[in-house]
Write a protein that holds these residues in place. Sequence first.
Motif, PDB file in Angstrom:
ATOM      1  N   GLN A  11     -10.325   8.232   1.082  1.00  0.00           N
ATOM      2  CA  GLN A  11     -11.422   7.730   1.900  1.00  0.00           C
ATOM      3  C   GLN A  11     -11.410   6.210   1.984  1.00  0.00           C
ATOM      4  OE1 GLN A  11     -15.367   9.836   1.541  1.00  0.00           O
ATOM      5  NE2 GLN A  11     -14.445  10.503  -0.395  1.00  0.00           N
ATOM      6  N   PRO A  12     -11.936   5.638   3.068  1.00  0.00           N
ATOM      7  CA  PRO A  12     -12.067   4.180   3.131  1.00  0.00           C
ATOM      8  C   PRO A  12     -12.825   3.652   1.920  1.00  0.00           C
ATOM      9  CG  PRO A  12     -12.509   5.142   5.264  1.00  0.00           C
ATOM     10  CD  PRO A  12     -12.404   6.292   4.299  1.00  0.00           C
ATOM     11  N   GLY A  13     -12.331   2.558   1.363  1.00  0.00           N
ATOM     12  CA  GLY A  13     -12.918   1.985   0.163  1.00  0.00           C
ATOM     13  C   GLY A  13     -12.335   2.531  -1.121  1.00  0.00           C
ATOM     14  N   GLY A  14     -11.541   3.573  -1.013  1.00  0.00           N
ATOM     15  CA  GLY A  14     -10.942   4.190  -2.176  1.00  0.00           C
ATOM     16  C   GLY A  14      -9.694   3.480  -2.656  1.00  0.00           C
ATOM     17  N   SER A  15      -9.078   4.044  -3.693  1.00  0.00           N
ATOM     18  CA  SER A  15      -7.889   3.463  -4.301  1.00  0.00           C
ATOM     19  C   SER A  15      -6.779   4.494  -4.427  1.00  0.00           C
ATOM     20  CB  SER A  15      -8.206   2.911  -5.691  1.00  0.00           C
ATOM     21  OG  SER A  15      -9.142   1.860  -5.635  1.00  0.00           O
ATOM     22  N   LEU A  16      -5.564   3.989  -4.487  1.00  0.00           N
ATOM     23  CA  LEU A  16      -4.389   4.826  -4.638  1.00  0.00           C
ATOM     24  C   LEU A  16      -3.302   3.992  -5.296  1.00  0.00           C
ATOM     25  CD1 LEU A  16      -4.091   7.787  -3.617  1.00  0.00           C
ATOM     26  CD2 LEU A  16      -2.845   6.870  -1.661  1.00  0.00           C
ATOM     27  N   ARG A  17      -2.484   4.620  -6.130  1.00  0.00           N
ATOM     28  CA  ARG A  17      -1.351   3.922  -6.718  1.00  0.00           C
ATOM     29  C   ARG A  17      -0.056   4.600  -6.324  1.00  0.00           C
ATOM     30  NH1 ARG A  17       0.289   2.754 -13.046  1.00  0.00           N
ATOM     31  NH2 ARG A  17       0.804   4.991 -12.957  1.00  0.00           N
ATOM     32  N   LEU A  18       0.817   3.836  -5.697  1.00  0.00           N
ATOM     33  CA  LEU A  18       2.129   4.326  -5.318  1.00  0.00           C
ATOM     34  C   LEU A  18       3.151   3.981  -6.389  1.00  0.00           C
ATOM     35  CD1 LEU A  18       2.268   3.255  -1.558  1.00  0.00           C
ATOM     36  CD2 LEU A  18       1.220   5.298  -2.581  1.00  0.00           C
ATOM     37  N   SER A  19       4.146   4.838  -6.543  1.00  0.00           N
ATOM     38  CA  SER A  19       5.231   4.600  -7.479  1.00  0.00           C
ATOM     39  C   SER A  19       6.564   4.704  -6.756  1.00  0.00           C
ATOM     40  CB  SER A  19       5.199   5.621  -8.624  1.00  0.00           C
ATOM     41  OG  SER A  19       4.019   5.510  -9.380  1.00  0.00           O
ATOM     42  N   CYS A  20       7.550   3.999  -7.268  1.00  0.00           N
ATOM     43  CA  CYS A  20       8.910   4.058  -6.750  1.00  0.00           C
ATOM     44  C   CYS A  20       9.855   4.162  -7.927  1.00  0.00           C
ATOM     45  CB  CYS A  20       9.213   2.816  -5.915  1.00  0.00           C
ATOM     46  SG  CYS A  20      10.943   2.654  -5.418  1.00  0.00           S
ATOM     47  N   ALA A  21      10.517   5.293  -8.045  1.00  0.00           N
ATOM     48  CA  ALA A  21      11.487   5.511  -9.115  1.00  0.00           C
ATOM     49  C   ALA A  21      12.862   5.064  -8.647  1.00  0.00           C
ATOM     50  CB  ALA A  21      11.510   6.985  -9.503  1.00  0.00           C
ATOM     51  N   ALA A  22      13.453   4.122  -9.374  1.00  0.00           N
ATOM     52  CA  ALA A  22      14.742   3.550  -9.003  1.00  0.00           C
ATOM     53  C   ALA A  22      15.842   4.027  -9.942  1.00  0.00           C
ATOM     54  CB  ALA A  22      14.678   2.027  -9.027  1.00  0.00           C
ATOM     55  N   SER A  23      17.040   4.199  -9.388  1.00  0.00           N
ATOM     56  CA  SER A  23      18.190   4.585 -10.196  1.00  0.00           C
ATOM     57  C   SER A  23      19.473   4.143  -9.507  1.00  0.00           C
ATOM     58  CB  SER A  23      18.208   6.098 -10.445  1.00  0.00           C
ATOM     59  OG  SER A  23      18.307   6.817  -9.226  1.00  0.00           O
TER      60      SER A  23
END
Length: 117
Positions: A13-25
């Motif tokens: 929702q607008p105003g909310g939060s999210l955390r993205l991850s990127c796994a590298a190899s």
Amino acid sequence: QVQLVESGGGLVQPGGSLRLSCAASGFTFSSHWMYWVRQVPGKGLEWVSAINPGGDRAYSADSVKGRFHISRDDAKNTLYLQMNSLKPEDTALYYCTRDWRNAMDYWGKGTLVTVSS
């Protein structure tokens, strides 16, 4: 074989939060500048944020400055993007990319973030 795999996208929702991850190899993750780039479906690419080797310097686009925070965990070969105060205009496919000689030579497949009520 260099691989970058994004995760953490979804509906928020607008105003909310999210955390993205990127796994590298497949490469020495700790030696590279890393970036997040996004693409609104059907439109062009927009650079979002960058972080240096070691993680002591970070830069963000004006559109996300103060709301998004890039970080990295070299022990886990993982790049993160903490997204707060999300707006509908943040809706996009978010890509993790690697810097090589001042270019982004490898990209992940992206993770979709949708900000909507």
